[in-house]
Design a protein around this motif. Sequence first.
Motif, mmCIF file in Angstrom:
data_model
loop_
_atom_site.group_PDB
_atom_site.id
_atom_site.type_symbol
_atom_site.label_atom_id
_atom_site.label_comp_id
_atom_site.label_asym_id
_atom_site.label_seq_id
_atom_site.Cartn_x
_atom_site.Cartn_y
_atom_site.Cartn_z
ATOM 1 N N SER A 1 24.822 7.712 45.850
ATOM 2 C CA SER A 1 25.735 8.846 45.798
ATOM 3 C C SER A 1 25.282 9.835 46.858
ATOM 4 C CB SER A 1 25.712 9.492 44.408
ATOM 5 O OG SER A 1 26.575 10.598 44.357
ATOM 6 N N GLU B 1 29.369 6.133 45.581
ATOM 7 C CA GLU B 1 30.102 7.359 45.272
ATOM 8 C C GLU B 1 29.960 8.283 46.478
ATOM 9 O OE1 GLU B 1 30.470 10.583 41.643
ATOM 10 O OE2 GLU B 1 28.490 9.867 42.217
ATOM 11 N N ARG C 1 33.447 10.914 45.332
ATOM 12 C CA ARG C 1 32.420 11.776 44.761
ATOM 13 C C ARG C 1 33.086 12.984 44.105
ATOM 14 N NH1 ARG C 1 27.202 13.608 48.387
ATOM 15 N NH2 ARG C 1 25.785 14.178 46.703
ATOM 16 N N GLN D 1 28.021 13.554 39.055
ATOM 17 C CA GLN D 1 27.086 12.568 39.585
ATOM 18 C C GLN D 1 26.166 12.046 38.500
ATOM 19 O OE1 GLN D 1 24.605 13.893 42.780
ATOM 20 N NE2 GLN D 1 23.600 11.934 43.032
#
Length: 736
Positions: free
Chosen positions: A549, A578, A612, A617
């Motif tokens: 991420s 992500e 994202r 997250q």
Amino acid sequence: MACHQAGQLPEAEQGYRAILAQQPGHPDALHNLGILALQVGEMAVALNLLKTVLEHYPQHAQFWLSYLQALIQADQIDTARQVLAQGRELGLQGEAVDALAAQLAVSEEVAIAAAEAEALNDVPADETMAATANLTQTEAAPAGDGPEPADVPADSPDHAVLLPEQAGAEPEAISDADLATPDTQDSTPADHDHADALTAAPSRVADPDPASASGWTFTPLPDSHAELAACHDEQALADSPPPSADDGPGHLAQGEAALIRQHYTDAWRALQQACRCLPEHAPAWLRLAQASYGLGRLDEAERHFRQALALDAGLTAAHSGLLLLGQHHSSLNADSAAQQHRALGEALEQRWPSAATHAAAPQPGRGLRVGFVAASLYDHPHAHVLLPLWQALASGSLEVLAYNDSPVQDAITTRLRAACAGWRDIYGQDDDSLLAQIQADQVDILIDLSGHLPGNRLEVFARQAAPLQVSWLGYPDSSGLSRMHWRLTDAFIDPPGVETRYSEQLWRLPDSAWCYQPLWHVLQQRPSSDYAVCATPALHRGYVTFGASQHAACLGPEVIALWAQVLHAVPDSRLLLELDGLEAGDGPLHVALTTQFVERGIGAHRLQLVARTPGRQAVRAHDMDIALDSFPVSAGLASCELLWMGVPLVTLPGPRAASRSGASLLSTLGYPQWIAHSKVDYVRIAKTLASDLARLNRIRLGLRVEMESSPLRQAQRFAEQMETALHSMWDGRQTG
């Protein structure tokens, strides 16, 4: 405000816009402009403005009341009911709220009656609604004083939305010192608290008098896409008409608005059109370069940065953009990078050969005043460091001032504002004004959190805005400025021997360059159970999911090639990415990533590419077994969230600081065995972690406990180290 009260609406509009030109996102100016739009019948504009200001400042009871009243006037009864319920859940209460609830109930009843009458052709709907207006005015309770705020513990998620003691029952314009002119506006928390208190109902503004307006009509907001970008109102952006094909400024503003929201695909498309329409406009090429960078299209970004410089050789942001791109080129050695940074720093300082002058020492009776210049004071990885630091420093000898250089504001912004002694919203403010502001604030130590990142203020630092200037947190390299005196770092990011690469002196903090605090409770987006550590997902899925991420620019060809090797080494494994820029499933980033992995033998079915989402997250970590770090630019602070959720991290540091943040985190946490020394070692570590699911699950279930006891989670200890460092730097300046 006086013009608004006197019914001088053109002058009032001009005044509010003047404030917004200096301080985009100014809450009271946005609110009052929304009230003005409501008064003159610009309902859609009023709703956009009032919704925007409420979303970013939910602690103001008046903003709830104004938005609710506007919804009722717009006959958006279902939405008003939902907003009222949400407000009450967050503590909205008092006689004014009860009056609105009664008004809403009457509106609902009459709307039902109107629908029934219209169906039966008995009573015309317009006559019924006219009766409703009279009934509502008769039955609604008068404005009154509300009760004291509820007693909510400081660590409660509701603490950030405690509501004021009193508020009027109908939309009103905020008055008093909050609408001082930009030249005299003082944005310290004390003054802001005065605005929040609303201990007396504000003065009513006059109803519009068409005769006194001399034919004036309200200019609907948004009158440009740029104002929408400043407001950061996504609904307004979605509802605004797209610019025509040949409207270069419209496409440029639309692209800039998308950049603020980090919707890089939308920005890239709009800015391509802007550059077609405005081929000689350097800022358009600059923004297109930044959008290309956001999508990981680095070669394209470089071409656009150079095109911007061909049109305007003095465009500092384009020079900074090229330095940022250089971080991603593993072929660029550290010495060459250092020379490039110094060259730009020298060029900037040559524009102002004489540094600004400052007082030799703080005024007697006060401690050191430390200013932080940042464009990341919202739901951003930097906030996870700044909030615990500022809260811990509040009891020490340093006075913290924040210079907020972003239009984005949220619940975390509210907490950050409350944690510092002074706050200035500087987004849109020119460098000359910012320099004057910092000097007027008598800042002793000025800390830069952006370096050469987009939107930086290095030209202010090049003039030496404060006696002592420090670089920290945001940019993983030198500023290049001789007037940036220190860089805060640690021995893992900048080991001994790298001093010659920096124009700054290096101050290595004893434990880590950062601390970390989870902020899910501030965002209030999901229940706390969603943030509990769960068993590693491979136990019930039957296959291992690697994940990352971070920023798309970090995923260069070398990274994708190495990650493909990891997937080949662990049969049937998956990769979850992500990233910003994946908003559109058929967008350029999605297509490029899928193509590159397929070319390396990894089928598309093994990839999960998701956009994202701010604040989510940690939740996404439930789908990852093992996190993969990028190189030569590490994911940095974004990895903290995954580690806190129990996801182990594999990292490959290189010779430059940009690649070493993952190694710093793991070293501080006590897991140096996850730090690879070569690409072969990287694949080996990932394969070893994936080969024993029972052990992987034990690591996952124990990692948060270990992180909680590590220096990363000891904010007071970190604050003391930071305080010692800054005092020592100051003392060294005084004696040196």
